[in-house]
Design a protein around this motif. Sequence first.
Motif, mmCIF file in Angstrom:
data_model
loop_
_atom_site.group_PDB
_atom_site.id
_atom_site.type_symbol
_atom_site.label_atom_id
_atom_site.label_comp_id
_atom_site.label_asym_id
_atom_site.label_seq_id
_atom_site.Cartn_x
_atom_site.Cartn_y
_atom_site.Cartn_z
ATOM 1 N N UNK A 184 0.733 -1.317 -0.147
ATOM 2 C CA UNK A 184 -0.050 0.060 0.029
ATOM 3 C C UNK A 184 0.650 1.420 -0.010
ATOM 4 N N UNK A 185 1.977 1.065 0.355
ATOM 5 C CA UNK A 185 2.975 2.242 0.330
ATOM 6 C C UNK A 185 3.140 2.937 -1.013
ATOM 7 N N UNK A 186 3.056 4.250 -1.220
ATOM 8 C CA UNK A 186 3.192 4.869 -2.582
ATOM 9 C C UNK A 186 4.492 5.540 -2.473
ATOM 10 N N UNK A 187 5.298 5.699 -3.802
ATOM 11 C CA UNK A 187 6.448 6.369 -3.892
ATOM 12 C C UNK A 187 6.138 7.454 -5.224
ATOM 13 N N UNK A 188 6.488 8.573 -5.047
ATOM 14 C CA UNK A 188 6.534 9.654 -5.971
ATOM 15 C C UNK A 188 7.930 10.117 -6.607
ATOM 16 N N UNK A 189 7.722 9.421 -7.907
ATOM 17 C CA UNK A 189 9.208 9.639 -8.573
ATOM 18 C C UNK A 189 9.020 10.551 -9.608
ATOM 19 N N UNK A 190 9.943 11.731 -9.741
ATOM 20 C CA UNK A 190 9.899 12.587 -10.805
ATOM 21 C C UNK A 190 10.079 11.798 -12.326
ATOM 22 N N UNK A 191 9.239 12.499 -12.901
ATOM 23 C CA UNK A 191 9.519 11.578 -14.366
ATOM 24 C C UNK A 191 11.056 11.731 -14.966
ATOM 25 N N UNK A 192 11.763 12.896 -14.804
ATOM 26 C CA UNK A 192 13.119 12.933 -15.070
ATOM 27 C C UNK A 192 13.829 11.725 -14.727
ATOM 28 N N UNK A 193 13.653 11.242 -13.607
ATOM 29 C CA UNK A 193 14.269 10.004 -12.812
ATOM 30 C C UNK A 193 14.213 8.644 -14.022
ATOM 31 N N UNK A 194 12.851 8.656 -14.406
ATOM 32 C CA UNK A 194 12.622 7.256 -15.284
ATOM 33 C C UNK A 194 13.259 7.509 -16.774
ATOM 34 N N UNK A 195 13.818 8.817 -17.093
ATOM 35 C CA UNK A 195 14.334 9.007 -18.306
ATOM 36 C C UNK A 195 15.824 8.738 -18.037
ATOM 37 N N UNK A 196 16.387 9.400 -17.006
ATOM 38 C CA UNK A 196 17.871 9.586 -16.794
ATOM 39 C C UNK A 196 18.552 8.448 -15.933
ATOM 40 N N UNK A 197 18.024 7.727 -15.407
ATOM 41 C CA UNK A 197 18.512 6.634 -14.475
ATOM 42 C C UNK A 197 17.909 5.166 -14.689
ATOM 43 N N UNK A 198 18.290 4.356 -14.275
ATOM 44 C CA UNK A 198 18.190 2.936 -14.465
ATOM 45 C C UNK A 198 16.749 2.433 -13.896
ATOM 46 N N UNK A 199 16.030 1.960 -14.690
ATOM 47 C CA UNK A 199 14.695 1.670 -14.001
ATOM 48 C C UNK A 199 14.448 0.136 -14.515
ATOM 49 N N UNK A 200 14.121 -0.749 -13.836
ATOM 50 C CA UNK A 200 13.869 -2.161 -13.922
ATOM 51 C C UNK A 200 12.242 -2.250 -14.118
ATOM 52 N N UNK A 201 11.972 -2.722 -15.422
ATOM 53 C CA UNK A 201 10.732 -3.123 -15.533
ATOM 54 C C UNK A 201 10.409 -4.820 -15.222
ATOM 55 N N UNK A 202 9.829 -5.036 -14.017
ATOM 56 C CA UNK A 202 9.645 -6.412 -13.792
ATOM 57 C C UNK A 202 8.319 -7.028 -14.278
ATOM 58 N N UNK A 203 7.557 -6.494 -15.311
ATOM 59 C CA UNK A 203 6.336 -7.119 -15.966
ATOM 60 C C UNK A 203 6.833 -7.480 -17.252
ATOM 61 N N UNK A 204 7.017 -8.889 -17.645
ATOM 62 C CA UNK A 204 6.975 -9.440 -18.985
ATOM 63 C C UNK A 204 5.781 -9.007 -19.938
#
Length: 438
Positions: free
Chosen positions: A295-315
């Motif tokens: 239930x916890x939520x994280x607010x991630x700036x959209x720039x982080x999704x472009x400039x840093x590593x993001x793991x997509x766990x959904x195949x």
Amino acid sequence: MSTTGLSVFEQLIADFQNASTWLELALLALCLALAFGITRMLRKHFASDTSVWLGPTALRGALFPLLTLVLVWIAQAVLAHYQQVFWLRMAGSLLLSLAVIRFVVRVLSKTFPNSTAARLFEQVFSWLAWGVAVLASLGLLQDVMQELDSLHLALGKTSVSLLTLIEGLLSAGLMMVAVLWASSLFEQRVLNQVVSDLSMRKVAMNITRTVLITVGLLVSLSIVGVDLTALSVMGGAVGVGLGFGMQKIASNYVSGFLVLIERALRIGDNVRVDGFEGRITDIKTRFTVIRASNGRESIVPNETLITQRVENLTRFDQRFSLTTDIVVELNSDVEQVRALLLAAAAAQPRVLKAPAPSVLLVEILAYGLQFSLTYYIADPVNGQGNVRSDVNIAVLAGLRAAQVALAVPQQRLSWPSETPIEGVVPVVKNGADFIGHA
């Protein structure tokens, strides 16, 4: 003002004395009953709790007071040919305010469901609307408007009357509400049916809302009388601000559109960003909301999704992997432990049969054997912790039934020991102190 006010009240008293109270009240009740019947009939055919006009009930939407207002106006126009009208005129002003308040409140509650500022604006607007309705019913609205028009405020070299300022703010606010309603209607009637992808639907919705708000703001400014050519200076200042002080906001805004357009990350994907793992629930203009299974939520700036590593766990086949690690004693039967782990995972209904669960002996430690059980689920949105808990409980039950003991890590012992433990002597190995049994 006192003479005018006295004549107004005298006129009200005269209208009240000349009016046929019971006839007007009967017509008002008839208008209310007809409007309620029409609204209820429409709700049966077009029932929608999210509708601005119909609302969750027939009495809570904006259509009921609007239909009643139209019927009251018709009854008032007919009755005015035969006698003085008092109660219908009073009801018309109140119903008009109620219809506008219902429309504004319903639109804002749909657009900003959890906004405190929107709730405050609704309350202030409601009080102002009811105040205008009362003044209009008493016949004092025109006098109040003349008094406001006589008061001027100096804005630089320009003098603006208080009435013009209030009308400008009111028209701009109502225009913004109408724009939000139009964009919401466009999303429900067009985008939800034409665009199936959630990310592309979000892109189209953001572009539509931005364009409509910009056009609505320009139209409201022109209605008030603001020279739109003066906005070129403000546009230049905004451009400089975006280049310097607002570069992060602009970067996040553009990054949000890039994430939605490229669709490398989509709403509903399970991702891991900076150690936080969860499901993308919304991609807004400046940030992305990621909700964990607890239930916890994280607010991630959209720039982080472009400039840093993001793991997509959904195949693409919607499989999601989970792991359970254990360490058993060195003398344990490896095949027996593997069979117990596989049986514990296979016994859970949400664990997929294909790909099948797998067990690896990942490390041989000085005090035991470390096994890693990997299994897959197809519905991570329904929670991951409960599946992992069920598998862990089944693993523990299987190990206890087979009398397979978990290994206990060796602990460091201070040297020299201040309080010797009976049966345990310090052992020195490779320059480190470990516990050894005598």
